[in-house]
Each structure stands twice: as C-alpha cells, then as structure tokens.
Design an enzyme around this catalytic site. Structure first.
Site, PDB file in Angstrom:
ATOM      1  N   GLU A 147       3.634 -10.753  -4.159  1.00  0.00           N
ATOM      2  CA  GLU A 147       3.012  -9.831  -5.349  1.00  0.00           C
ATOM      3  C   GLU A 147       3.373 -10.974  -6.834  1.00  0.00           C
ATOM      4  O   GLU A 147       4.029 -10.270  -7.624  1.00  0.00           O
ATOM      5  CB  GLU A 147       3.032  -8.747  -5.401  1.00  0.00           C
ATOM      6  N   GLU A 197      -0.111  -5.958   3.371  1.00  0.00           N
ATOM      7  CA  GLU A 197       0.138  -4.661   2.896  1.00  0.00           C
ATOM      8  C   GLU A 197      -0.846  -3.942   2.626  1.00  0.00           C
ATOM      9  O   GLU A 197      -2.075  -4.244   2.070  1.00  0.00           O
ATOM     10  CB  GLU A 197       0.795  -4.550   1.653  1.00  0.00           C
TER      11      GLU A 197
HETATM   12  O1  AHR Z   1       4.991  -1.103  -0.345  1.00  0.00           O
HETATM   13  C1  AHR Z   1       5.351  -0.917  -1.612  1.00  0.00           C
HETATM   14  C2  AHR Z   1       5.134  -1.929  -2.644  1.00  0.00           C
HETATM   15  O2  AHR Z   1       3.898  -1.835  -2.944  1.00  0.00           O
HETATM   16  C3  AHR Z   1       5.775  -3.169  -2.117  1.00  0.00           C
HETATM   17  O3  AHR Z   1       7.114  -3.330  -2.328  1.00  0.00           O
HETATM   18  C4  AHR Z   1       4.828  -4.343  -3.156  1.00  0.00           C
HETATM   19  O4  AHR Z   1       4.734  -5.502  -2.626  1.00  0.00           O
HETATM   20  C5  AHR Z   1       3.609  -3.439  -3.397  1.00  0.00           C
HETATM   21  O5  AHR Z   1       3.334  -3.312  -4.681  1.00  0.00           O
END
Ligand code: AHR
Length: 492
Positions: free
Chosen positions: A175, A300
């Site tokens: 990110e 994610e």
């Molecule tokens: O999963 C929680 C957070 O969500 C992670 O650390 C990040 O990559 C995303 O914003």
C-alpha cells in the site's frame, strides 16, 4: 422456494485455478502472530518451536497454499535484521500502526519460514519500501536465498540455518499509496524499478516479484494500474497486487454480529462489486499484457467491521458469522471465474484479525464459518475452471446481489461445483445440466445456519459442515439450497 436452471460444461475450460487463490495473510497486528500463531517455546499450549500445533493442523486441513507476512502496513516499517539471532537480544520496537504496542521481534524470518515449512505452504514476504532501503531489501533476499559465501549467508548460518530457503513470492512494498509512503503512482513506479533491480535470483531461486497495485475501483485506482502496466515488464514484475475490503463506512463499520437485512445486503453488494473492479483492472492489464504474463494478486480482501466491544481498537478483532461465510463463498467463486488474470488471493487475516478463519483465546481455538468455506472449496485448487452459468436474479431490492453464486472446476476426473444461496429470505432449488462429464457418483456438503450464527469458544461447532442430499439422473443434477447456505458438490 425459487427455482433456477444452471448449466456446467466440462469441455469449456475457462482457465487454470492457481491454488494460491486460496491463500492467506498474516500480519504483526493484534493477536494474529503473538497468541494466534506463535506462543513461544515455553508456553503450555502445545507448540513446535513456539508455533501452535493446533494452528498448524488447521492450516494443513484446508491445504493452505501460501501465507503472506509480515504485513500489511507493518511491512513498511519492519526491519528484518531486528528479528533474527538470539531472542533475548532482539530489538524491541513500537508497532505504530497497530495499537502502539511493543513488538519484541521474537517471531522473525526463521520462525516464519519454519511455519511455512510445517504447513507445507509457499511463503510470500512483503519487503519494506516506505521506511527501508534498497540495501536492506537486497540483503534480506541474500540472507534467505543465497547458498554461497557472502556476509548475509554467513549470518544466516551463524543463526542456525545452514541451507537457504526457497522463496518465490516477494512483494516490493505494501500500500505504497497509503501507509507504505503516501506515494504517487509515478514516484512508486520509479522506486519499484530501483528496488526490484537489487532483488536477485540466487542459487537457483527464482523470485516472483510483486508490485504494489491499486486499492479499489474508481478512476485514480484504474490510473494506478495503468501507470504500472505501461511501464513494467514481466522481468521486473510478475504480479501486481490489489486490495479491496468490504467496508460500508470507514467511520462506523458496523457490528460483525448485530446487523439487519439491509446491512447484510450492503456488505454482499460490496463483495459483489469486487467482480466489477477485477473486470476493469483486468481490462487495463489486457491492453498492455495480452498474454497474461503479469498476474493480479488480490493480496488483501475480506469483511472489515468494528472491533468486538471491549477489545483494543488497534487489534482489529472481530467475530465471524454466516454472513462472512456467504461473502467468502461469493468472493472465492468470483476469483475462480477471474482465474486467467487473478493468480493469488489472500484473505485478511488468518488468525484473530478481521475476517479470520481462526480465533484463539489462550489454549482454545475456534474454526470460523469462513474457515469451513475454505475447507469446502479446497478441491478447486489447481483445477481447471469450467463454464458454469445460472439464470440468476437479484436477491434484494435496489442492490446488485445475485441470489446464486457459483463456480465449477474439473481436476483428475473429479468435478467440483461450489454454490451459495446469498438470499436470507428465500430457499432455492437448482436444476443443473452437466454437459460432457460422465458422472457415476455424486456427493455434497452444506454449511447453513441463521445468518447471525457464529462459532464461539463456548459453542465452537454451532456452524459446521454437514452432508447434503443431491440427486443426479441422466446428467441432470437437482439440489436444494436453503436461504443463507453454502454447498459443495463433488461428481466423479
Ligand atoms: O489488514 C489490515 C491493513 O489493511 C493492512 O495492514 C493494510 O495493508 C491494509 O490497509
């Protein structure tokens, strides 16, 4: 009862379902690592070198193919050298992203690699671009994968690991448009090109380098994908990541257990929108990479709700209900259908954080409804996705939520069909033509309960997989799908 027709054609193969689509994500966040996966060697909880045995077994049961680590936002402030060597002298740091707690670095590279070896899954490591250096990243790769004589391989040996590990998946930042450095796409692109130049393939190890991709749908995110795809080739990046959580409102994300039908369909609508976003990002990727040499890695995904009342807000601990199971089934079916471009997906996160597959409390462990979906879908891993069409309808007014979610695959003469009835109001009956597949036997399993049902430490089997009746006659399959159910059918 609503009736639907479905058609599955085994001859119409639509892509290979990489087993990594059934992947997971672990971060130094809340009780994911400490207490969840790792309890330390002195713990009374049964463990192997500090790693919980019950967790290892649970991961193996679902054939976990890949595990991402150490973050998340944590990755871009993680300095790997703090997590090696004698544990009593490892540096303690503050985990600024997640609750400001002390991170004692007792779980580091050696512990993570051992976990993957015990589970039999691929490690997927995210390197630090945001606050790290090119040298630090280059040395980490050397430490893990070089078999010759060098400062880093000598250090690894000194720390007890003679032979290097095999490491395939390596993410260059996380990110980086947000917690990983707040970069613009053009700036990140240049950073990426520089960092990846020093991530070398040592001693026969071949890295699959992953660039930080978009974080949703919308013009800025499509532009992020476009900037990367226009300027990177497969030697530089074999994958770009994509993150998308189902969050109705970032200020008040809603309760994980107390919700009404409008809240339910809102989350399903968001989960279904992932299909739209994947289609748009794929279209952009197709323009620059028509031969699918660069994969989309959904590293994610999942439901993100308010934390359980009374728990640390920085720990992101939430319960998991049948709603989460329906979302998991829907999204995994979507990923299967996008398997030409989507080559990996990692649900966030694996234990005690967000849409976790496992919850722990001391020595107790609970498998959530989402865990059971991964168990039911595991036969899709490394199978060929085949054409599967349902004459669907939306299951709620005003929102785009197809009532029946489905996908089908064939592997080693076995066909697997996974279905979800996303409605919480109507039962369904499906009449399915199975074409070009000679099935002699059929069996099915079901996961169904009230949409609010969850597994707790007091009642860990409330939501459980059960056998289910199906009928197969002359290549016509008939199956009932109660409201709010997930069904897996095996034909051979
Ligand atoms: O999963 C929680 C957070 O969500 C992670 O650390 C990040 O990559 C995303 O914003």
């Amino acid at each position: 009862m609503k009736n639907f027709k479905m058609l599955v054609n085994a001859n119409d193969k639509t892509g290979h379902i990489n087993r990594e689509i059934y992947g997971h994500f672990s971060e130094h966040l809340g009780r994911c690592i400490y207490g969840g996966i790792y309890v330390g060697e002195d713990s009374s909880i049964p463990n192997i070198h500090g790693i919980r045995k019950d967790v290892i077994e649970a991961f193996k049961q679902i054939k976990m193919p890949v595990l991402r680590w150490p973050g998340g936002c944590f990755a871009d402030e993680y300095h790997w050298k703090d997590g090696i060597g004698d544990k009593s002298t490892r540096k303690k740091m503050v985990n600024t992203n997640w609750g400001g707690v002390v991170e004692d670095n007792s779980f580091g590279t050696h512990e993570f690699m051992e976990l993957c070896e015990l589970v039999g899954c691929e490690p997927y490591i995210a390197g630090n671009v945001g606050s790290g250096t090119v040298q630090e990243m280059a040395e980490w790769i050397e430490y893990m994968t070089f078999d010759g004589i060098s400062p880093m391989s000598e250090l690894r040996k000194k720390n007890g690991r003679e032979k290097p590990w095999k490491l395939k998946y390596f993410g260059i930042g996380n990110e980086n448009w947000g917690c990983g450095g707040n970069m613009r796409p053009e700036y990140y692109l240049d950073q990426y090109r520089q960092y990846q130049s020093y991530c070398k393939n040592y001693s026969g190890n071949e890295l699959f380098k992953v660039a930080c991709g978009p974080g949703g749908g919308g013009e800025d995110w499509y532009n992020w994908t476009q900037v990367l795809m226009k300027n990177l080739n497969p030697d530089q990046a074999k994958g770009i990541s994509f993150h998308a959580y189902n969050v109705p409102d970032w200020i008040d994300k809603g309760s994980s257990t107390e919700f009404d039908s409008n809240d339910y369909y809102t989350i399903l609508n968001l989960a279904n929108y992932v299909d739209v976003m994947l289609t748009r990002h794929t279209e952009i990727m197709n323009r620059y990479d028509p031969d699918n040499k660069i994969g989309l890695i959904m590293d994610e995904w999942g439901n993100w709700f308010n934390v359980e009342p009374g728990t640390n807000p920085g720990f992101l601990y939430q319960q998991n209900t049948m709603r989460d199971a329906i979302v998991a089934a829907m999204q995994l079916n979507i990923f299967n259908r996008h398997c030409k471009r989507v080559i990996m997906a990692n649900i966030a996160q694996v234990v005690n954080v967000l849409q976790a597959i496992i919850l722990t409390e001391g020595e107790k462990l609970v498998k959530t409804p989402t865990y059971h979906v991964f168990d039911m879908f595991k036969a899709h891993q490394d199978a060929e996705c085949v054409y599967c069409h349902t004459d669907n309808e939306n299951c709620c007014g005003g929102k785009s939520v197809p009532m029946i979610s489905s996908s089908a695959s064939v592997k080693d003469g076995v066909m697997t069909i996974t279905l979800a009835n996303c409605s919480i109001d109507d039962d369904a009956e499906l009449s399915c033509d199975i074409c070009n597949f000679d099935a002699k036997e059929v069996k099915a399993h079901i996961l169904t309960e009230d949409v609010h049902a969850c597994n707790t430490f007091e009642d860990p089997e409330k939501v459980a997989i059960k056998p289910h009746d199906v009928k197969l006659e002359n290549s016509k399959l008939t199956v009932k799908l109660p409201a709010c159910s997930v069904v897996e059918i095996t034909l051979n």
